[in-house]
Every structure is written in structure tokens, then in C-alpha cells.
Motif scaffolding. Sequence first.
Motif, PDB file in Angstrom:
ATOM      1  N   SER A   1      88.920  19.062  65.256  1.00  0.00           N
ATOM      2  CA  SER A   1      89.923  19.922  65.871  1.00  0.00           C
ATOM      3  C   SER A   1      89.217  21.138  66.427  1.00  0.00           C
ATOM      4  CB  SER A   1      91.014  20.333  64.867  1.00  0.00           C
ATOM      5  OG  SER A   1      90.485  21.145  63.826  1.00  0.00           O
ATOM      6  N   ALA A   2      89.934  21.929  67.211  1.00  0.00           N
ATOM      7  CA  ALA A   2      89.319  23.091  67.852  1.00  0.00           C
ATOM      8  C   ALA A   2      90.327  24.226  67.952  1.00  0.00           C
ATOM      9  CB  ALA A   2      88.793  22.731  69.234  1.00  0.00           C
ATOM     10  N   LEU A   3      89.788  25.429  68.021  1.00  0.00           N
ATOM     11  CA  LEU A   3      90.567  26.644  68.209  1.00  0.00           C
ATOM     12  C   LEU A   3      89.898  27.417  69.336  1.00  0.00           C
ATOM     13  CD1 LEU A   3      92.944  28.305  66.930  1.00  0.00           C
ATOM     14  CD2 LEU A   3      91.188  29.513  65.620  1.00  0.00           C
ATOM     15  N   VAL A   4      90.673  27.756  70.365  1.00  0.00           N
ATOM     16  CA  VAL A   4      90.118  28.374  71.564  1.00  0.00           C
ATOM     17  C   VAL A   4      90.762  29.740  71.765  1.00  0.00           C
ATOM     18  CG1 VAL A   4      89.536  27.978  73.989  1.00  0.00           C
ATOM     19  CG2 VAL A   4      90.047  26.023  72.512  1.00  0.00           C
ATOM     20  N   TYR A   5      89.938  30.737  72.099  1.00  0.00           N
ATOM     21  CA  TYR A   5      90.470  32.087  72.313  1.00  0.00           C
ATOM     22  C   TYR A   5      89.467  32.911  73.104  1.00  0.00           C
ATOM     23  CZ  TYR A   5      87.664  32.623  68.025  1.00  0.00           C
ATOM     24  OH  TYR A   5      86.668  32.580  67.080  1.00  0.00           O
ATOM     25  N   ARG A   6      89.930  34.066  73.574  1.00  0.00           N
ATOM     26  CA  ARG A   6      89.063  35.014  74.263  1.00  0.00           C
ATOM     27  C   ARG A   6      88.422  35.948  73.248  1.00  0.00           C
ATOM     28  NH1 ARG A   6      93.249  34.277  78.052  1.00  0.00           N
ATOM     29  NH2 ARG A   6      92.493  33.850  80.182  1.00  0.00           N
ATOM     30  N   GLY A   7      87.200  36.373  73.552  1.00  0.00           N
ATOM     31  CA  GLY A   7      86.519  37.312  72.676  1.00  0.00           C
ATOM     32  C   GLY A   7      85.589  36.606  71.722  1.00  0.00           C
ATOM     33  N   ALA A   8      84.728  37.405  71.095  1.00  0.00           N
ATOM     34  CA  ALA A   8      83.708  36.833  70.220  1.00  0.00           C
ATOM     35  C   ALA A   8      84.217  36.566  68.813  1.00  0.00           C
ATOM     36  CB  ALA A   8      82.499  37.777  70.162  1.00  0.00           C
ATOM     37  N   ARG A   9      85.264  37.291  68.395  1.00  0.00           N
ATOM     38  CA  ARG A   9      85.746  37.152  67.020  1.00  0.00           C
ATOM     39  C   ARG A   9      87.174  36.652  67.009  1.00  0.00           C
ATOM     40  NH1 ARG A   9      84.487  42.369  63.478  1.00  0.00           N
ATOM     41  NH2 ARG A   9      85.246  40.872  61.924  1.00  0.00           N
TER      42      ARG A   9
ATOM     43  N   LEU B   1      95.365  10.034  79.056  1.00  0.00           N
ATOM     44  CA  LEU B   1      96.204   8.985  78.465  1.00  0.00           C
ATOM     45  C   LEU B   1      95.446   7.665  78.313  1.00  0.00           C
ATOM     46  CD1 LEU B   1      99.511   9.704  80.409  1.00  0.00           C
ATOM     47  CD2 LEU B   1      99.162   9.990  77.945  1.00  0.00           C
ATOM     48  N   ALA B   2      94.420   7.461  79.114  1.00  0.00           N
ATOM     49  CA  ALA B   2      93.648   6.220  79.036  1.00  0.00           C
ATOM     50  C   ALA B   2      92.702   6.198  77.842  1.00  0.00           C
ATOM     51  CB  ALA B   2      92.854   6.023  80.330  1.00  0.00           C
ATOM     52  N   ILE B   3      92.546   7.331  77.165  1.00  0.00           N
ATOM     53  CA  ILE B   3      91.683   7.385  75.979  1.00  0.00           C
ATOM     54  C   ILE B   3      92.473   6.904  74.772  1.00  0.00           C
ATOM     55  CG2 ILE B   3      90.324   8.872  74.469  1.00  0.00           C
ATOM     56  CD1 ILE B   3      89.960  10.772  76.858  1.00  0.00           C
ATOM     57  N   PRO B   4      92.075   5.826  74.115  1.00  0.00           N
ATOM     58  CA  PRO B   4      92.834   5.280  72.968  1.00  0.00           C
ATOM     59  C   PRO B   4      92.541   6.067  71.688  1.00  0.00           C
ATOM     60  CG  PRO B   4      90.933   3.906  73.398  1.00  0.00           C
ATOM     61  CD  PRO B   4      90.931   4.961  74.473  1.00  0.00           C
ATOM     62  N   SER B   5      93.017   7.287  71.635  1.00  0.00           N
ATOM     63  CA  SER B   5      92.670   8.207  70.546  1.00  0.00           C
ATOM     64  C   SER B   5      93.580   8.002  69.339  1.00  0.00           C
ATOM     65  CB  SER B   5      92.736   9.654  71.036  1.00  0.00           C
ATOM     66  OG  SER B   5      93.949   9.917  71.730  1.00  0.00           O
ATOM     67  N   THR B   6      93.407   6.869  68.691  1.00  0.00           N
ATOM     68  CA  THR B   6      94.144   6.551  67.473  1.00  0.00           C
ATOM     69  C   THR B   6      93.320   6.946  66.251  1.00  0.00           C
ATOM     70  OG1 THR B   6      93.264   4.298  67.580  1.00  0.00           O
ATOM     71  CG2 THR B   6      95.443   4.668  68.541  1.00  0.00           C
ATOM     72  N   ALA B   7      93.968   7.005  65.110  1.00  0.00           N
ATOM     73  CA  ALA B   7      93.335   7.544  63.902  1.00  0.00           C
ATOM     74  C   ALA B   7      92.082   6.785  63.492  1.00  0.00           C
ATOM     75  CB  ALA B   7      94.341   7.542  62.753  1.00  0.00           C
TER      76      ALA B   7
ATOM     77  N   ARG C   1      89.848   5.509  65.443  1.00  0.00           N
ATOM     78  CA  ARG C   1      88.798   5.585  66.470  1.00  0.00           C
ATOM     79  C   ARG C   1      88.268   7.017  66.550  1.00  0.00           C
ATOM     80  NH1 ARG C   1      92.590   1.982  69.548  1.00  0.00           N
ATOM     81  NH2 ARG C   1      91.498   0.038  70.023  1.00  0.00           N
ATOM     82  N   GLY C   2      87.371   7.344  65.652  1.00  0.00           N
ATOM     83  CA  GLY C   2      86.856   8.704  65.591  1.00  0.00           C
ATOM     84  C   GLY C   2      86.203   9.160  66.881  1.00  0.00           C
ATOM     85  N   ALA C   3      85.450   8.281  67.509  1.00  0.00           N
ATOM     86  CA  ALA C   3      84.772   8.655  68.753  1.00  0.00           C
ATOM     87  C   ALA C   3      85.772   8.955  69.859  1.00  0.00           C
ATOM     88  CB  ALA C   3      83.818   7.540  69.184  1.00  0.00           C
ATOM     89  N   GLU C   4      86.887   8.237  69.882  1.00  0.00           N
ATOM     90  CA  GLU C   4      87.900   8.467  70.908  1.00  0.00           C
ATOM     91  C   GLU C   4      88.677   9.754  70.640  1.00  0.00           C
ATOM     92  OE1 GLU C   4      87.555   6.921  73.420  1.00  0.00           O
ATOM     93  OE2 GLU C   4      87.010   4.830  73.062  1.00  0.00           O
ATOM     94  N   LEU C   5      88.891  10.084  69.370  1.00  0.00           N
ATOM     95  CA  LEU C   5      89.506  11.373  69.036  1.00  0.00           C
ATOM     96  C   LEU C   5      88.631  12.507  69.556  1.00  0.00           C
ATOM     97  CD1 LEU C   5      90.625  10.752  65.332  1.00  0.00           C
ATOM     98  CD2 LEU C   5      92.076  10.747  67.366  1.00  0.00           C
ATOM     99  N   GLU C   6      87.337  12.375  69.326  1.00  0.00           N
ATOM    100  CA  GLU C   6      86.399  13.391  69.809  1.00  0.00           C
ATOM    101  C   GLU C   6      86.405  13.454  71.329  1.00  0.00           C
ATOM    102  OE1 GLU C   6      83.927  16.463  69.432  1.00  0.00           O
ATOM    103  OE2 GLU C   6      84.492  15.322  67.638  1.00  0.00           O
ATOM    104  N   ARG C   7      86.481  12.303  71.964  1.00  0.00           N
ATOM    105  CA  ARG C   7      86.469  12.270  73.425  1.00  0.00           C
ATOM    106  C   ARG C   7      87.711  12.927  74.014  1.00  0.00           C
ATOM    107  NH1 ARG C   7      86.925   8.036  77.803  1.00  0.00           N
ATOM    108  NH2 ARG C   7      87.744   6.526  76.300  1.00  0.00           N
ATOM    109  N   ALA C   8      88.877  12.685  73.415  1.00  0.00           N
ATOM    110  CA  ALA C   8      90.108  13.321  73.885  1.00  0.00           C
ATOM    111  C   ALA C   8      90.044  14.835  73.707  1.00  0.00           C
ATOM    112  CB  ALA C   8      91.310  12.749  73.137  1.00  0.00           C
ATOM    113  N   LEU C   9      89.468  15.268  72.593  1.00  0.00           N
ATOM    114  CA  LEU C   9      89.338  16.702  72.340  1.00  0.00           C
ATOM    115  C   LEU C   9      88.398  17.343  73.355  1.00  0.00           C
ATOM    116  CD1 LEU C   9      89.929  19.162  70.551  1.00  0.00           C
ATOM    117  CD2 LEU C   9      88.054  18.426  69.066  1.00  0.00           C
TER     118      LEU C   9
END
Length: 362
Positions: A53-61, A14-20, A22-30
Motif C-alpha cells: 500500500s502507499a500514502l502520498v502527500y506533499r512535503g517531506a514529513r 482495469l486490465a491488470i488482474p489485481s486479485t488477492a 496475485r501479489g505481482a499484479e497488486l504491486e503493478r496496479a499500485l
Amino acid sequence: MDIREFLALGEELLAIPSTADRGAELERALEFTLGVVGPGFTVERFVSNGKPSALVYRGARRPQFRVLLNGHLDVVPGTPEQFQPRRDGDRLFARGAQDMKLSALAQAMAFRDAPAEVPVGLQLVTDEEVGGYDGTAFQLAQGVSADFVVIGEYSGLRLVVESKGLLTARVRASGRAAHSAYPWLGDNAVLKLMRAIDGVLAVYPVAAEEVWRTTVNVARVETGGTAVNQVPADATAWLDIRYTAEDGDFAGRTPDEVAAYLTSLCPADVVVEVDRVEPPHHADPEGADVAALQRAARAQGYSGDFLRKHGAADSRFYHQHGIDAVIFGIGGDGQHGPDEYADLTTVEPYYRALVDFLSGVR
């Protein structure tokens, strides 16, 4: 879930000011949230118009996900003090506490702790507050898909199965400039615009209380004139319209059709331009996944009742792809306001409900 660990991590996020802006802060929150998920997963990264953005899952594909958990890590602007989280009893105050960093953090933990055989993915985006086109919509365009989606916007462990559609429009009025001491020599565009707005609001009056109908917000009014002693020759109003699926004047209409309809509510010589028309969101309340999530909420002592939301969320993008998506998140209040807070009593039940639901997915 170790609630003390969760709160420590939550306050850091919550302390990360990830507003539109602030690209670096968006990356930091991610990256922070991905760090909470930990190793042992595949992380696909996406960037569109500078929004990560990111997509996380199990497996290689990447699979066709049986269930996808969707959370956004961006927030609307706030004062510096709002990025200094503070607790008051069972309330945690901060920008993004309710909308929706804590829900996203709980989703990340539930994803991490779900049984390994469950075909589930975690989708983390950083642009929901500015439209969602470079996060969820962009990932969908890259082929990401699922059978069912749980979006962690706040709901107090109730299920949002219906949301209003969204459209934005500009109303433009033209007149004739003149010296303000001689108004009869001009044609005041602001006055013409005011009559146009009155025409729209006569059909869609400003709501004095919560009501499930189309609403119109006059978000901004501008004129090209800069001198007080001049009759303005042009004026523009920006409208934000939220409409129900039952409103045939908007539902199922093209931008040109909507522009023609709004123009008919205005005086002559006023032009309406519609920037976008996005359909309402709907999920099948009788669906098996909806019922299973509802049971999981009830097992934690919550009603799991169905809700309808006036605001649009990333659920609309899934609806447009024929994918059922529900909003299901923690509780709180004050969204986008100076006293936004999360109800901490809902955090552990929310996490447990998610894990319970995911454990039953096949």
C-alpha cells in the motif's frame, strides 16, 4: 480532466488482474496509479503480509491530514474476459470498473490537481476485498491519521454515512459415524447442523428484498466425511452476519457474548465460534466536512443524498479511531458480478466534485 486520457488510463488499470492471490499484479496496479499521480510528492510505502500500500502527500514529513482520499486497487476474482475492458455507450464493463478502480483513479487525479496548499493525502491500498487489515488498518496502526476521510467506493455521488457491522462465525455440530445403511447406529452431524441453521434463520430470515436489518448468509457447509455410505460425524457451517447499530444482540458485544447468543439459537451439543466482530460505521451527517462534500456533489447536478450501505468497507477502521469517513464514489452496477460496469457519465462530475471540495478545505 481529459476524459479521453482518463478512459485510456482506466482501461489499462482495469486490465491488470489485481486479485488477492496475485501479489505481482497488486504491486503493478499500485505502481501504475502512483505513476498517474506523477512526481513532486512524497510516497510512503507499506507492506503487510505481502500486501503493498502507499500514502502520498506533499512535503517531506507526514502531516496530520486534514482530508485523506482512500482508494483500493484490488478486485475480486473474475474470468479472463472481465479483465478485457469493453465499452457500451456510457458503460465501461470490467472487473473493478465499479468497485473501485475508476474511482481510485479519479481520486488520484483529484489529489494531483488539488491546490498545493490543501493538506490532503492519498491512501492507496490493495487488500480491501479480503478485509483491509493489511492496508488501511495497517497504516492506521503505523500512525496515519486524518480529520476526515473520503473513501471512493461506488455511490453515484451520494454520501454513505452509515454501514452495517460485520461478524463471521462457525457453527460446529458433532455426531457419531456409522454405515449409512444402518443410520440408527449413528448420529448424523449434518442433520444436527441443519437444525442449528434453521434456528438462526428463524430469527434472521433470508431477506427477499432490501431491508435495513441484520442479515445472515450461510456461506459454506462442510463435513469431514468423504464416503457417501457413511453417516457424518461432524459438520461445520460458516456464517457471514451483517448487523445494524440498533441490533443489541450484536452491537457492542464481545465475540464470546455473540457466540453465547448464537449458541442459544441452536440445538444442544452444537458449538458456535465467533472469529471476529467489527462495529458498524457511522459518520456525523451534520459535520462541516460532510456538508461541504454534499454541496460539491450538488454543484455537479447530483443530489448528494445520504445512503446506508449493507456491506462493510475500510471506513469502519476510521470509525474505530473516532475519525469521520464517508463513502463517495462514481456510479455503476453489477459489483462482483459477471456484468460489472461503471457509469461513465458520473466520472467527470465526481472528479470535479472532489477538486471543488478539496479546494475549500482549510
